[in-house]
Design a protein around this motif. Structure first.
Motif, PDB file in Angstrom:
ATOM      1  N   VAL A 194       0.838  -1.204   0.000  1.00 18.56           N
ATOM      2  CA  VAL A 194       0.000   0.000   0.000  1.00 18.56           C
ATOM      3  C   VAL A 194       0.875   1.256   0.000  1.00 18.56           C
ATOM      4  O   VAL A 194       0.599   2.228  -0.728  1.00 18.56           O
ATOM      5  CB  VAL A 194      -0.950  -0.013   1.215  1.00 18.56           C
ATOM      6  CG1 VAL A 194      -1.628   1.337   1.395  1.00 18.56           C
ATOM      7  CG2 VAL A 194      -2.004  -1.102   1.049  1.00 18.56           C
ATOM      8  N   ILE A 198       2.288   1.905  -3.425  1.00 19.81           N
ATOM      9  CA  ILE A 198       1.300   2.492  -4.336  1.00 19.81           C
ATOM     10  C   ILE A 198       1.079   3.969  -4.010  1.00 19.81           C
ATOM     11  O   ILE A 198       0.978   4.815  -4.912  1.00 19.81           O
ATOM     12  CB  ILE A 198      -0.023   1.702  -4.258  1.00 19.81           C
ATOM     13  CG1 ILE A 198       0.193   0.285  -4.805  1.00 19.81           C
ATOM     14  CG2 ILE A 198      -1.122   2.407  -5.041  1.00 19.81           C
ATOM     15  CD1 ILE A 198      -0.985  -0.638  -4.586  1.00 19.81           C
ATOM     16  N   PHE A 232      -5.372   2.155  -8.878  1.00 16.11           N
ATOM     17  CA  PHE A 232      -5.521   1.337  -7.677  1.00 16.11           C
ATOM     18  C   PHE A 232      -6.419   2.002  -6.639  1.00 16.11           C
ATOM     19  O   PHE A 232      -7.163   1.318  -5.937  1.00 16.11           O
ATOM     20  CB  PHE A 232      -4.146   1.066  -7.056  1.00 16.11           C
ATOM     21  CG  PHE A 232      -3.319   0.083  -7.810  1.00 16.11           C
ATOM     22  CD1 PHE A 232      -3.400  -1.276  -7.532  1.00 16.11           C
ATOM     23  CD2 PHE A 232      -2.451   0.502  -8.812  1.00 16.11           C
ATOM     24  CE1 PHE A 232      -2.628  -2.188  -8.220  1.00 16.11           C
ATOM     25  CE2 PHE A 232      -1.674  -0.411  -9.503  1.00 16.11           C
ATOM     26  CZ  PHE A 232      -1.766  -1.752  -9.216  1.00 16.11           C
ATOM     27  N   ILE A 233      -6.333   3.317  -6.546  1.00 12.18           N
ATOM     28  CA  ILE A 233      -6.950   4.014  -5.411  1.00 12.18           C
ATOM     29  C   ILE A 233      -8.354   4.513  -5.714  1.00 12.18           C
ATOM     30  O   ILE A 233      -9.270   4.340  -4.905  1.00 12.18           O
ATOM     31  CB  ILE A 233      -6.043   5.179  -4.967  1.00 12.18           C
ATOM     32  CG1 ILE A 233      -4.680   4.635  -4.537  1.00 12.18           C
ATOM     33  CG2 ILE A 233      -6.685   5.973  -3.823  1.00 12.18           C
ATOM     34  CD1 ILE A 233      -3.642   5.697  -4.285  1.00 12.18           C
ATOM     35  N   THR A 258      -8.722  -1.871  -8.648  1.00  5.39           N
ATOM     36  CA  THR A 258      -9.129  -1.100  -7.468  1.00  5.39           C
ATOM     37  C   THR A 258      -9.532  -2.016  -6.326  1.00  5.39           C
ATOM     38  O   THR A 258      -9.192  -1.768  -5.157  1.00  5.39           O
ATOM     39  CB  THR A 258     -10.293  -0.163  -7.829  1.00  5.39           C
ATOM     40  OG1 THR A 258      -9.972   0.561  -9.020  1.00  5.39           O
ATOM     41  CG2 THR A 258     -10.575   0.810  -6.707  1.00  5.39           C
ATOM     42  N   PHE A 270      -6.488  -3.359  -4.517  1.00  2.00           N
ATOM     43  CA  PHE A 270      -5.893  -2.408  -3.570  1.00  2.00           C
ATOM     44  C   PHE A 270      -6.656  -2.418  -2.246  1.00  2.00           C
ATOM     45  O   PHE A 270      -6.062  -2.435  -1.164  1.00  2.00           O
ATOM     46  CB  PHE A 270      -5.894  -1.003  -4.170  1.00  2.00           C
ATOM     47  CG  PHE A 270      -5.393   0.057  -3.233  1.00  2.00           C
ATOM     48  CD1 PHE A 270      -4.036   0.220  -3.013  1.00  2.00           C
ATOM     49  CD2 PHE A 270      -6.282   0.891  -2.567  1.00  2.00           C
ATOM     50  CE1 PHE A 270      -3.566   1.195  -2.145  1.00  2.00           C
ATOM     51  CE2 PHE A 270      -5.824   1.871  -1.701  1.00  2.00           C
ATOM     52  CZ  PHE A 270      -4.467   2.028  -1.488  1.00  2.00           C
ATOM     53  N   TYR A 271      -7.974  -2.435  -2.320  1.00  2.00           N
ATOM     54  CA  TYR A 271      -8.769  -2.406  -1.090  1.00  2.00           C
ATOM     55  C   TYR A 271      -8.812  -3.766  -0.393  1.00  2.00           C
ATOM     56  O   TYR A 271      -9.154  -3.841   0.791  1.00  2.00           O
ATOM     57  CB  TYR A 271     -10.160  -1.857  -1.383  1.00  2.00           C
ATOM     58  CG  TYR A 271     -10.117  -0.373  -1.642  1.00  2.00           C
ATOM     59  CD1 TYR A 271      -9.966   0.528  -0.593  1.00  2.00           C
ATOM     60  CD2 TYR A 271     -10.145   0.127  -2.942  1.00  2.00           C
ATOM     61  CE1 TYR A 271      -9.873   1.892  -0.823  1.00  2.00           C
ATOM     62  CE2 TYR A 271     -10.056   1.487  -3.180  1.00  2.00           C
ATOM     63  CZ  TYR A 271      -9.910   2.365  -2.116  1.00  2.00           C
ATOM     64  OH  TYR A 271      -9.797   3.720  -2.340  1.00  2.00           O
TER      65      TYR A 271
END
Length: 368
Positions: free
Chosen positions: A29, A32, A48-49, A76, A79-80
């Motif tokens: 994280v 990124i 990603f965000i 996405t 990433f989460y």
């Protein structure tokens, strides 16, 4: 997490990954987020965000940005998933582990207590989040919005972000079965509800039934939050079963509301829509076959949940009856023991009584 001293394991070994998976996710994280600082990598880092596939539409209030779904959503969601793995470890280490040290539960109860603790936190957040989104978007004040203007291809930011986070949470639960070292006999039970959640949430998202799915998730989260809170209290003390009665009422009511809203939205609302053509490019799936299949799947899932609910209630009733029988048997045994002691001789007012209830005569002492 990283602030706590742990045993050292060989790098990239199985135990190393299991015990440090949250720190590994935190590192990814941070990488990124650092990518946002440089112009060369910022474009890729934003994928990603932030939710993708945004478009501007003109309205009476001016230009509004809406979103639709696509393949980039998987990036996405990934990433989460990392974020959710980190939050899972924080809840486990700083809250649940501290409670477990005080309760001294067995390994089986401790595993299920941790499971319910994590799900209770998730469902509590989901209740408030879905309630806020449904309230601000007007889904609660005007139920007709659940089926009007279908297909709901263009989503507000908070609706799309809500669905991406929901999918990330349930997809993160799959590797957590490995990280938490869940027993083999427990894996099928947990896989059942994980797959069901992924299937229903992804189905509502892909079929553009996000408004109906949001309300149904709200109802489901309320019932599930009460269940896991009741389960946690039960593991601390098996006599704490009153919350299960409250959960039973809410569960049955939520099932009735789920079926009612599904039939009202899909069976009647979409049936009266102007367009009844199958057009995946425009996100329209409103055909008779589509409505019948969706309603059938909803009815099957709700029936399966009710069957599990009835089975659970019958098991609870048997356990309560067994506990009452054991308590009655213990009371009877205790009473019989008192009777036997009274018949064989006992102390009364400091004087020893014989078996027939008379006081034994004292022995005469011989004079020296």
């Amino acid at each position: 997490m990283a602030f706590r001293r742990r045993k050292s394991y060989p790098v990239f070994s199985q135990e190393f990954v299991i015990h440090n998976h949250a720190d590994i996710c935190l590192f990814l994280v941070i990488v990124i987020l650092i990518g946002l600082m440089f112009e060369v990598t910022a474009k890729n880092a934003f994928i990603f965000i932030l939710p993708q596939y945004n478009s501007s539409l003109q309205s009476l209030d001016g230009e509004i940005v809406y979103y639709h779904y696509g393949v980039k959503d998987l990036v996405t969601i990934l990433f989460y998933i990392f974020i959710t793995l980190i939050l899972h470890a924080v809840v486990q280490e700083y809250f649940l582990d501290k409670i477990n040290r005080r309760l001294h539960l067995s390994k089986v109860k401790q595993s299920r207590f941790n499971e319910s603790g994590q799900l209770a936190v998730y469902h509590l957040v989901s209740v408030f989040w879905s309630l806020y989104v449904a309230g601000t978007e007007g889904y609660l004040s005007n139920p007709k919005t659940l089926w009007e203007s279908y297909p709901h291809v263009y989503l507000p930011f908070q609706v799309k972000f809500f669905y991406l986070c929901q999918l990330a949470y349930w997809l993160h639960a799959l590797p957590e079965l490995y990280f938490q070292k869940v027993k083999k006999e427990e894996i099928p039970r947990q896989l059942q509800y994980i797959v069901l959640y992924i299937f229903h949430i992804a189905g509502a998202y892909m079929l553009n039934l996000t408004r109906l799915g949001l309300i149904l998730l709200l109802l489901q989260s309320v019932a599930e939050f009460l269940f896991h809170i009741a389960r946690m209290f039960y593991f601390t003390d098996e006599n704490n079963q009153k919350l299960f009665n409250a959960w039973a009422v809410v569960f049955v009511v939520s099932r009735l509301f789920t079926l009612t809203l599904s039939v009202l939205t899909i069976g009647f609302g979409l049936a009266r829509a102007e367009i009844h053509t199958f057009n995946p490019d425009k996100g329209n799936f409103n055909t008779l076959l589509f409505r019948m299949v969706v309603l059938l799947m909803m009815c099957v899932s709700q029936t399966w949940m009710m069957w599990r609910f009835i089975h659970f209630q019958l098991r609870r009733w048997r356990e309560e009856q067994a506990m009452k029988k054991r308590a009655a048997l213990a009371a009877t045994t205790k009473q019989q023991t008192k009777v036997l002691k009274r018949e064989s001789g006992f102390h009364e007012n400091g004087v020893v009584k014989a078996e027939n209830g008379s006081t034994p005569r004292p022995k005469k002492l011989k004079s020296p």
